[in-house]
Motif scaffolding. Structure first.
Motif, short mmCIF file in Angstrom:
data_model
loop_
_atom_site.label_atom_id
_atom_site.label_comp_id
_atom_site.label_asym_id
_atom_site.label_seq_id
_atom_site.Cartn_x
_atom_site.Cartn_y
_atom_site.Cartn_z
N ASN A 1 -109.15 -106.48 -33.28
CA ASN A 1 -108.15 -105.66 -32.27
C ASN A 1 -107.36 -104.75 -33.16
O ASN A 1 -106.72 -103.98 -32.76
CB ASN A 1 -107.49 -106.55 -31.40
CG ASN A 1 -107.06 -107.85 -32.27
OD1 ASN A 1 -106.56 -107.76 -33.31
ND2 ASN A 1 -107.08 -108.88 -31.63
N PRO B 1 -111.27 -100.25 -32.14
CA PRO B 1 -109.70 -100.45 -32.05
C PRO B 1 -109.07 -99.50 -33.14
O PRO B 1 -107.75 -99.66 -33.33
CB PRO B 1 -109.32 -101.80 -32.36
CG PRO B 1 -110.53 -102.34 -33.04
CD PRO B 1 -111.81 -101.45 -32.99
N ASN C 1 -114.81 -105.08 -27.00
CA ASN C 1 -113.92 -103.72 -27.02
C ASN C 1 -114.41 -102.75 -28.01
O ASN C 1 -115.30 -102.90 -28.75
CB ASN C 1 -112.71 -104.44 -27.62
CG ASN C 1 -112.64 -104.83 -29.14
OD1 ASN C 1 -113.59 -105.44 -29.57
ND2 ASN C 1 -111.32 -104.75 -29.60
#
Length: 503
Positions: free
Chosen positions: A440, A410, A407
């Protein structure tokens, strides 16, 4: 009933079953890739983490002996692998010119009927003890180079707002301070005063910047260095052009003591006759914040050691394991392994390296930095700058090979891209993301260990550490074998620096 089953029937069933088994085609056993990062074992990176983050290492604070012990440990890992020292170095240790600075905290500034006291209202960041007698004050907006247009500041005190109008977080203001000092000094100013915004907690600023500090050693000059001051807290609200016309008084003095500290650098030569002249840089800082009040967090008599397991023994282990696997099966491009001191004190080691590179900066085509505050999702690796730096596909492929996802940042409000050593390379133009353990959001799972005495080696998942190190090493290999170098995203703020570097 089982004892009365007809023996012939039983025998027939067994034979039939055996024939069926014999006739059934065998499935091909999937082959594990021969690359050594797939053969890493859990205990491999764990050795580095348990050593670097042990209580005996006392938090690896820059300027203290255990920081140098950590540097030597890393250097000997490179020697054991047969890597070469970088550049013309005889050893793997690059001496970093640092100094410890302590203010005498004696000084007072007066304007009109008001006065400013050291620590209570202002602190000295740099410069020599200086006396002012009704010295005129000039306000220069944010003190950027453009803000001096039409201003005569020679022999006067420049007052500027902290940061810039476009700055999105305090880190950008901190990073710009050194440049503001240079701009003011070049214009002949007698001093630079930056006024901090009221929302910056003044007591925390004082704790971090007014005590003993370690910084890159200042160059010796025939003339005294211009004072650079920060004003904050209650004093910042009324310190404006309506009330401040001239200043009298004296700034504090500073005592400077040289600090012995090192970056660690090693080189693995690539296999491709042409591409080996280009380098992929793998980096991580190995310092942490030390013990007791130096750590900046809560501590007790029973535990006052800020071990720095996640930040950044974790990332250091990743670089060391990448060095091991890449040296067993060499990639096409050369690899420069860098471990920095002084990151926790303002990216000191990487800033010093960027100004004193051991390998020409224009030969460095990518920097994969490893750093982090911790993790709260072991299905991820998080990459700060994933979308900006041109190697997204390779990093995602590496993570997928070990069952992980990737990812992007965040928490963009934290300004993380510009808060780790990667930015020292980015500022020079080198595409430079930071790969960090998976998270996250910044939550209690992160803050429970981030810069806390609880961040001990027995609190991490070594299975996850292994996957993280494997991903890091494999991503490095894929990037080092690319036919074309990664590029900054179009319009990125660091793209102009890249165009200048690689022209």
């Amino acid at each position: 009933m089982r004892s009365f089953i007809n023996a012939a029937v039983l025998t027939g069933c067994v034979l039939t079953s055996s024939l069926a088994i014999a006739q059934k085609p065998k499935k091909a056993t999937p082959k594990t890739p021969a690359l050594p990062e797939f053969q890493l074992k859990t205990e491999d990176p764990g050795v580095h983490v348990r050593f670097l983050a042990a209580d005996e290492m006392l938090g690896r604070r820059t300027g203290e002996i255990t920081n140098n012990v950590a540097a030597r440990y890393i250097a000997e890992q490179y020697r054991r692998l047969g890597l070469k020292p970088a550049g013309t170095q005889a050893d793997y240790l690059q001496a970093v010119a640092l100094e410890r600075v302590a203010s005498d905290n004696k000084g007072l500034l007066v304007y009109g009927s008001d006065s400013l006291k050291v620590k209570q209202h202002f602190i000295l960041l740099s410069g020599e003890k200086t006396t002012f007698a009704h010295t005129p004050v000039v306000f220069a907006a944010y003190g950027t180079e453009a803000d001096y247009q039409g201003l005569d500041v020679k022999g006067k005190i420049v007052v500027a707002q902290f940061g810039t109008a476009e700055a999105k977080n305090p880190q950008e203001g901190f990073d710009l301070s050194e440049k503001k000092v240079k701009w003011a000094a070049d214009k002949g100013a007698a001093a630079l005063i930056e006024v901090l915004p009221p929302q910056l907690p003044w007591q925390i600023v004082v704790r971090y910047f007014a005590g003993d500090r370690v910084r890159v050693a200042s160059e010796k000059s025939e003339k005294p260095a211009m004072p650079h001051l920060w004003i904050g807290g209650t004093a910042s609200k009324g310190f404006n052009r309506d009330h401040v016309k001239e200043i009298s008084g004296e700034t504090p003095g500073q005592e400077k003591v040289p600090v012995r500290s090192f970056n660690v650098a090693a080189v693995l030569e690539g296999t491709d006759p042409a591409l080996k002249n280009e380098y992929v840089v793998l980096s991580a800082h190995f310092d942490h914040v030390g013990t007791g009040k130096n750590g900046g967090g809560n501590f007790t008599a029973a535990d006052s050691i800020f071990n720095g397991t996640r930040d950044n023994a974790f990332g250091t282990a990743a670089v060391l394991e990448a060095a091991k696997t890449l040296s067993l099966v060499k990639p096409k491009r050369s690899v420069l392994f860098l471990n920095f001191t002084g990151e926790e004190m303002g990216l000191l080691g990487s800033k010093y390296y960027a100004e004193n590179p051991l390998v020409p900066m224009k030969s460095c085509i990518f920097n994969l930095n490893s750093d982090g505050a911790g993790y709260n999702d072991t299905t991820l690796v998080t990459v700060i700058g994933l979308e900006r730096t041109g190697a997204k596909a390779e990093i995602e492929a590496a993570a997928k090979a070990f069952g992980l996802r990737v990812n992007e940042d965040p928490a963009p409000e934290q300004g993380l891209f510009d808060r780790s050593d990667n930015v020292s390379f980015a500022a020079k133009g080198v595409p430079a993301p930071t790969i960090t353990p998976g998270f996250n959001k910044f939550d209690d799972k992160i803050y429970k260990y981030y810069h806390q005495v609880s961040d001990n080696p027995d609190t991490i998942s070594y299975d996850y550490l292994l996957k993280f190190c494997q991903t890091y090493a494999y991503a490095a290999r894929l990037i080092a074998n690319l036919p074309a170098r990664p590029q900054w995203s179009k319009g990125d703020k660091y793209e102009p620096a890249a165009q200048e570097l690689y022209k």
